[in-house]
Design a protein around this motif. Structure first.
Motif, PDB file in Angstrom:
ATOM      1  N   GLU A 145       0.852  -1.194   0.000  1.00  0.00           N
ATOM      2  CA  GLU A 145       0.000   0.000   0.000  1.00  0.00           C
ATOM      3  C   GLU A 145       0.885   1.240   0.000  1.00  0.00           C
ATOM      4  OE1 GLU A 145      -3.738   2.164   2.297  1.00  0.00           O
ATOM      5  OE2 GLU A 145      -3.234   0.069   2.746  1.00  0.00           O
ATOM      6  N   TYR A 146       0.621   2.120  -0.934  1.00  0.00           N
ATOM      7  CA  TYR A 146       1.421   3.329  -1.064  1.00  0.00           C
ATOM      8  C   TYR A 146       1.119   4.312   0.056  1.00  0.00           C
ATOM      9  CZ  TYR A 146       3.181   7.776  -2.625  1.00  0.00           C
ATOM     10  OH  TYR A 146       3.849   8.973  -2.664  1.00  0.00           O
ATOM     11  N   ASN A 147       2.168   4.829   0.673  1.00  0.00           N
ATOM     12  CA  ASN A 147       2.052   5.943   1.614  1.00  0.00           C
ATOM     13  C   ASN A 147       3.416   6.635   1.678  1.00  0.00           C
ATOM     14  OD1 ASN A 147       3.713   4.542   3.610  1.00  0.00           O
ATOM     15  ND2 ASN A 147       1.883   3.349   4.145  1.00  0.00           N
ATOM     16  N   GLN A 148       3.515   7.643   2.501  1.00  0.00           N
ATOM     17  CA  GLN A 148       4.747   8.432   2.582  1.00  0.00           C
ATOM     18  C   GLN A 148       5.961   7.584   2.967  1.00  0.00           C
ATOM     19  OE1 GLN A 148       5.344  12.174   2.598  1.00  0.00           O
ATOM     20  NE2 GLN A 148       3.657  11.992   1.167  1.00  0.00           N
ATOM     21  N   PHE A 192       7.657  -6.296 -12.120  1.00  0.00           N
ATOM     22  CA  PHE A 192       6.721  -5.292 -11.634  1.00  0.00           C
ATOM     23  C   PHE A 192       6.733  -5.276 -10.105  1.00  0.00           C
ATOM     24  CE2 PHE A 192       4.820  -6.275 -15.741  1.00  0.00           C
ATOM     25  CZ  PHE A 192       4.323  -5.058 -16.190  1.00  0.00           C
ATOM     26  N   LEU A 193       6.487  -4.113  -9.530  1.00  0.00           N
ATOM     27  CA  LEU A 193       6.068  -4.016  -8.143  1.00  0.00           C
ATOM     28  C   LEU A 193       4.578  -3.721  -8.152  1.00  0.00           C
ATOM     29  CD1 LEU A 193       8.908  -1.879  -6.478  1.00  0.00           C
ATOM     30  CD2 LEU A 193       8.626  -4.362  -6.458  1.00  0.00           C
ATOM     31  N   PHE A 194       3.809  -4.496  -7.404  1.00  0.00           N
ATOM     32  CA  PHE A 194       2.366  -4.284  -7.329  1.00  0.00           C
ATOM     33  C   PHE A 194       2.091  -3.316  -6.176  1.00  0.00           C
ATOM     34  CE2 PHE A 194       0.077  -7.789  -9.778  1.00  0.00           C
ATOM     35  CZ  PHE A 194       1.119  -7.969 -10.667  1.00  0.00           C
ATOM     36  N   VAL A 195       1.382  -2.232  -6.493  1.00  0.00           N
ATOM     37  CA  VAL A 195       1.162  -1.152  -5.527  1.00  0.00           C
ATOM     38  C   VAL A 195      -0.327  -0.868  -5.406  1.00  0.00           C
ATOM     39  CG1 VAL A 195       1.731   1.231  -4.909  1.00  0.00           C
ATOM     40  CG2 VAL A 195       3.378  -0.143  -6.214  1.00  0.00           C
ATOM     41  N   LEU A 196      -0.815  -0.788  -4.179  1.00  0.00           N
ATOM     42  CA  LEU A 196      -2.204  -0.426  -3.916  1.00  0.00           C
ATOM     43  C   LEU A 196      -2.267   1.055  -3.553  1.00  0.00           C
ATOM     44  CD1 LEU A 196      -4.815  -2.429  -1.897  1.00  0.00           C
ATOM     45  CD2 LEU A 196      -4.521  -0.005  -1.475  1.00  0.00           C
ATOM     46  N   VAL A 197      -3.103   1.810  -4.255  1.00  0.00           N
ATOM     47  CA  VAL A 197      -3.296   3.229  -3.970  1.00  0.00           C
ATOM     48  C   VAL A 197      -4.729   3.417  -3.487  1.00  0.00           C
ATOM     49  CG1 VAL A 197      -3.230   5.579  -4.867  1.00  0.00           C
ATOM     50  CG2 VAL A 197      -1.627   3.870  -5.743  1.00  0.00           C
TER      51      VAL A 197
END
Length: 270
Positions: A145-148, A192-197
């Motif tokens: 999960e994307y965050n700072q 790939f990197l799988f990222v949840l936004v």
């Protein structure tokens, strides 16, 4: 890409707990528990390899012993973070197999087959907060999960192409889509990197806008290629494993280069 870090990673709150190795794993059965902690002690390369393979992200302290600088900080960090298993290896013959010659805390992760070394002697200041930060910024998983905080590890990775799941946390299909793509991600390790936004987070609106999306448009899937700074959206429709897999493969085959990029508005002539 606009998934940017606007400052140093802030403090992260974790659930208290102590990581441990499942005693049911025969490969790890030989790991000895340190007398004054819950950190398993790894005694040979086979045990180290089994421990690395036991989770998506693990940390091993290759330290001379409990009196080593960094041991107490590692122990306290392990108590603060229960999402990452932590172990100790004091056997220098094993260190050589990992090209280590001095006390080092090493994070291993599967998502991009990466290891991150924190050499104790080169650390100007080593404290528990610093180790918590080291764990957190490098905790890249099969779907992150994307965050700072995680942005640092994502953009420092050698894998520069991201498969992005834009979805609003709390929506009816949030968990199902996350689990579906998490199961697919290992097929594209190193590619790939799988990222949840999470579209429900205000700070992520800029990322959505970069793809020409708004929270009401979600869920959607996109690809961002950091090498070319290009981006594409999977056409609207069911977000199935098969469609996402083919989307990724079409990028790898070079077929998306001629496809219109996401978020690109046609020029208006006056």
């Amino acid at each position: 890409m606009v998934l940017a870090v606007s400052g140093p990673p802030g403090d992260v709150t974790h659930t208290n707990g102590s990581p441990s190795v499942a005693t049911g794993d025969p490969l790890l059965a030989g790991a000895e528990l340190c007398a004054d902690s819950t950190l398993p002690r790894l005694n040979d390369t086979k045990e180290v390899e089994a421990f690395i393979d036991s989770a998506e992200v693990v940390v091993i302290g290759f330290l001379e012993g409990e009196d080593s600088h960094g041991y107490n900080q590692l122990l306290e960090t392990a108590k603060k973070i229960d999402s990452i298993p932590v172990a100790l290896c004091t056997v220098k013959e094993v260190w050589a197999d990992y090209s280590l010659s001095s006390d080092t805390v090493v994070l291993f992760r599967k998502a991009d087959n990466h290891r991150e070394d924190l050499v104790i002697a080169k650390s100007k200041k080593l404290d528990t907060d610093g180790l918590v930060n080291f764990f957190s910024v490098n905790e890249v998983r099969y779907i992150t999960e994307y965050n700072q905080v995680t942005a640092v590890g994502l953009f420092n990775s050698e894998v520069k192409t991201h498969l992005l799941l834009f979805v609003n946390r709390g929506s009816k299909d949030y968990s199902e889509l996350k689990d579906r793509l998490q199961a697919l991600a290992p097929e594209f390790t190193g590619k790939f990197l799988f990222v949840l936004v999470n579209g429900a987070v205000k700070s992520n609106l800029r990322s959505l806008d970069y793809f020409g999306l708004k929270p009401k448009d979600l869920p959607r899937v996109g690809i961002y290629d950091g090498n070319s700074d290009m981006k594409w959206l999977l056409p609207e429709g069911e977000i199935s494993t098969e469609r996402v897999r083919e989307f990724c493969q079409s990028f790898l085959r070079g077929e998306l280069k001629d496809v219109k990029q996401a978020g690109v508005q046609p020029k208006t002539e006056l």
